[in-house]
Design an enzyme around this catalytic site. Sequence first.
Site, PDB file in Angstrom:
ATOM      1  N   HIS A 162     -33.680   7.712 133.609  1.00 25.42           N
ATOM      2  CA  HIS A 162     -33.692   7.827 132.141  1.00 25.42           C
ATOM      3  C   HIS A 162     -34.861   8.643 131.603  1.00 25.42           C
ATOM      4  CE1 HIS A 162     -30.527   4.872 132.408  1.00 25.42           C
ATOM      5  NE2 HIS A 162     -30.427   4.765 131.097  1.00 25.42           N
ATOM      6  N   LYS A 184     -27.368  -6.684 135.305  1.00 22.37           N
ATOM      7  CA  LYS A 184     -28.165  -6.476 134.092  1.00 22.37           C
ATOM      8  C   LYS A 184     -28.581  -7.812 133.484  1.00 22.37           C
ATOM      9  CE  LYS A 184     -29.023  -3.981 129.973  1.00 22.37           C
ATOM     10  NZ  LYS A 184     -28.815  -2.755 129.220  1.00 22.37           N
ATOM     11  N   ARG A 188     -34.107  -8.807 107.203  1.00 20.20           N
ATOM     12  CA  ARG A 188     -34.986  -9.226 108.312  1.00 20.20           C
ATOM     13  C   ARG A 188     -34.241  -9.938 109.440  1.00 20.20           C
ATOM     14  NH1 ARG A 188     -38.477 -10.814 103.973  1.00 20.20           N
ATOM     15  NH2 ARG A 188     -39.851  -9.073 103.454  1.00 20.20           N
ATOM     16  N   ARG A 218     -37.628  -5.249 134.000  1.00 26.59           N
ATOM     17  CA  ARG A 218     -36.537  -4.619 133.226  1.00 26.59           C
ATOM     18  C   ARG A 218     -36.629  -3.104 133.221  1.00 26.59           C
ATOM     19  NH1 ARG A 218     -33.709  -6.362 127.482  1.00 26.59           N
ATOM     20  NH2 ARG A 218     -32.358  -4.551 127.388  1.00 26.59           N
ATOM     21  N   GLU A 229     -24.320   4.896 134.940  1.00 24.98           N
ATOM     22  CA  GLU A 229     -25.051   3.634 134.793  1.00 24.98           C
ATOM     23  C   GLU A 229     -24.582   2.615 135.846  1.00 24.98           C
ATOM     24  OE1 GLU A 229     -27.619   3.380 132.859  1.00 24.98           O
ATOM     25  OE2 GLU A 229     -27.342   4.726 131.145  1.00 24.98           O
ATOM     26  N   GLU A 270     -38.982  -6.153 128.458  1.00 23.85           N
ATOM     27  CA  GLU A 270     -39.394  -5.056 129.318  1.00 23.85           C
ATOM     28  C   GLU A 270     -40.904  -4.938 129.472  1.00 23.85           C
ATOM     29  OE1 GLU A 270     -36.915  -1.576 129.101  1.00 23.85           O
ATOM     30  OE2 GLU A 270     -38.585  -0.299 129.670  1.00 23.85           O
ATOM     31  N   LYS A 312     -31.275  -4.380 123.456  1.00 17.41           N
ATOM     32  CA  LYS A 312     -32.002  -3.191 123.008  1.00 17.41           C
ATOM     33  C   LYS A 312     -31.170  -2.493 121.955  1.00 17.41           C
ATOM     34  CE  LYS A 312     -34.911  -1.683 126.861  1.00 17.41           C
ATOM     35  NZ  LYS A 312     -35.198  -0.526 127.746  1.00 17.41           N
ATOM     36  N   ASN A 361     -34.181   1.704 133.851  1.00 19.57           N
ATOM     37  CA  ASN A 361     -34.351   3.061 133.348  1.00 19.57           C
ATOM     38  C   ASN A 361     -34.324   4.117 134.441  1.00 19.57           C
ATOM     39  OD1 ASN A 361     -34.653   2.256 130.580  1.00 19.57           O
ATOM     40  ND2 ASN A 361     -36.682   1.502 131.122  1.00 19.57           N
ATOM     41  N   HIS A 383     -33.803  11.461 129.376  1.00 23.28           N
ATOM     42  CA  HIS A 383     -34.174  11.559 127.958  1.00 23.28           C
ATOM     43  C   HIS A 383     -34.774  12.921 127.642  1.00 23.28           C
ATOM     44  CE1 HIS A 383     -34.526   6.906 127.322  1.00 23.28           C
ATOM     45  NE2 HIS A 383     -33.284   7.315 127.451  1.00 23.28           N
ATOM     46  N   HIS A 394     -25.341  11.047 127.182  1.00 23.72           N
ATOM     47  CA  HIS A 394     -26.437  10.248 127.751  1.00 23.72           C
ATOM     48  C   HIS A 394     -26.222  10.008 129.248  1.00 23.72           C
ATOM     49  CE1 HIS A 394     -29.483   7.187 128.260  1.00 23.72           C
ATOM     50  NE2 HIS A 394     -28.564   6.292 128.591  1.00 23.72           N
TER      51      HIS A 394
END
Lengths: 363, 363
Positions: free
Chosen positions: A244, A223, A117, A237, A181, A233, A139, A241, A248, A261
């Site tokens: 993206h 960032k 955990r 935030r 990026e 987010e 992330k 993306n 994606h 990517h």
Amino acid sequence: MQTLTVDLGDRSYPIQIGQGLLSQPLLAPYIKGRQVMVVSNETVAPLYLDQLKQQLDGFQVDALILPDGEQFKDLSHVNSIFDALLEKRHNRTTTLIALGGGVVGDMTGFAAACYQRGVAFIQVPTTLLSQVDSSVGGKTGVNHPLGKNMIGAFHQPQLVVADTDVLSTLPERELSAGLAEVIKYGLIHDLAFLKWLEDNMERLRAREPEALAYAIYRSCEIKAEIVAQDERESGVRALLNLGHTFGHAIETDRGYGDWLHGEAVGAGTLMAADLSARLGWLSQQDLDRVRRLLEVAGLPVKPPMEMTPERFKSLMAVDKKVLDGQLRLVLLKALGQGVVTSDFPTEQLDATLSAGDQLGQLA
Amino acid sequence: MQTLTVDLGDRSYPIQIGQGLLSQPLLAPYIKGRQVMVVSNETVAPLYLDQLKQQLDGFQVDALILPDGEQFKDLSHVNSIFDALLEKRHNRTTTLIALGGGVVGDMTGFAAACYQRGVAFIQVPTTLLSQVDSSVGGKTGVNHPLGKNMIGAFHQPQLVVADTDVLSTLPERELSAGLAEVIKYGLIHDLAFLKWLEDNMERLRAREPEALAYAIYRSCEIKAEIVAQDERESGVRALLNLGHTFGHAIETDRGYGDWLHGEAVGAGTLMAADLSARLGWLSQQDLDRVRRLLEVAGLPVKPPMEMTPERFKSLMAVDKKVLDGQLRLVLLKALGQGVVTSDFPTEQLDATLSAGDQLGQLA
């Protein structure tokens, strides 16, 4: 060495950027227990694992080497990290160290989020893309056959160490993917940085250390500022993306690992700029600048020809930015000014998705 | 209906306890979006799924039925929840509802913690064990072949609804397993409650509604108080693991699903009491009370005869409560007073582990 701080209260942490950092004793002060598990991949481990281990004298150091590639960023490979941790009896005070690119960082961070955990981890990113983006901000996660990064957690590292020396061994395609990026930060947030990138792209591709260090520093600074405002987010935030959602869809369509990517983000960025121009927010001249910068960075500037608008829309419908059935995209109100919006006519989106070779041409 | 609050700042939530709650419209106020995924199992779904769905008019309601049993509490079954969510295109505003016992609750909560890096969930526990323990407090996760609950997250629900009516269909063994956790609260925290349990155990096993409601209420109250003090188990929360380190070793040794979790905790509780007595903290009379109460609750009071002390110690060494190689156990300073400690002689632990039929006999 330059140090930035990601300011998140009791989850704050430093990003250290500079040359030769892998051979300096920077990690030990951030390791609380006696146990360390270094997770790396088949490409990076032979180059840098021994160097890293020399910093870790006095700890129980175990290592796990994963296969290299986005197609391995899945639950079963995260489970292999759990296997290694349990076989070596790592307890709650262990620290995981991600030595590799975004795939290694995302999987190691997610394993750290879930092992018992939640345990500590450190990012040692070895690609430009992971140094400027994925290693910063917490992330973590893996892909699912039906959608990229659909399974994951927010889990902040204790420390990020970005050694610019390791970029000397980075393949050309990977360098370009990272530049996608870097360009993103200029487009969404900083016109002056965008201009700097236009003036210095050749130096970056030639891997001049000062140019790289500045690009990494400024990217991480932007960032860190955005993440500090909106860790989970719920708002600003999402600007990170840019490109993206389109990207994606390309990655999912192609199967992970065909397009890198950053390459998919590159094509996706021009798609976002194209749609922004159709909405009257960017001029043809702005659009030309975006296209040219992506091209000079060595990035693809159109999606795969086989992908129909319908295919795009079907894949984008499962994007995490869909809220109650409504697709939200990051677009550009102007160069240097990103915006998250679902306020665009479907016909304009269709026009962008079916532009083909004419992507980036308004007329 | 009685309502308790688990007080965790902006993650606070209510626990509603009473008869006939499944047929009352209690859920909708806690569902933020339009989408709901009910996760249940093959045993519970035929009994209660339709009843639950009647509360959810106006939502997109999907359901996933998992196989029933602790042996299915693993990553691959959590992945089947992700499959269902993505196939039905659930977005970040979805709410997962766990309708079942601890296994369903732990897996659904963990899926909610990780789906799109975190979505909402509601616990509708249908076993005594999950009503008094696992549905409250935000511990979620799955087992690994090398250790129980080794993979997971802290993720608090929006709401817990404990309907005492559903206990009428609970098998006898499951009821006893739940009573192990109820007894735990008395032993670690509340001598008066322990006394109440001794006086009312027959009523509980006869499933008298008022007795059950009181036992659930008081158990949840104690758990909520402890969790509010220490959400992430850096201190006092570890007390809730009385009997669990021994119990987890039994479960792992037997293969998940042979012994019920609560049964293993029952035997583990007497082992903890036995060791506490060897340390001089409990008298033989105290020990007899613990043993008798567990027996009257229908619980096993010795570990499997095949398990050697070496096997126990090997399995306990991977327990989450091991810190830097040192085994920590929850023991009893007195009846009603638990303590987390690693301060016990190995010989005394060995004596408990090899007591066999003499477990609970000091002489």
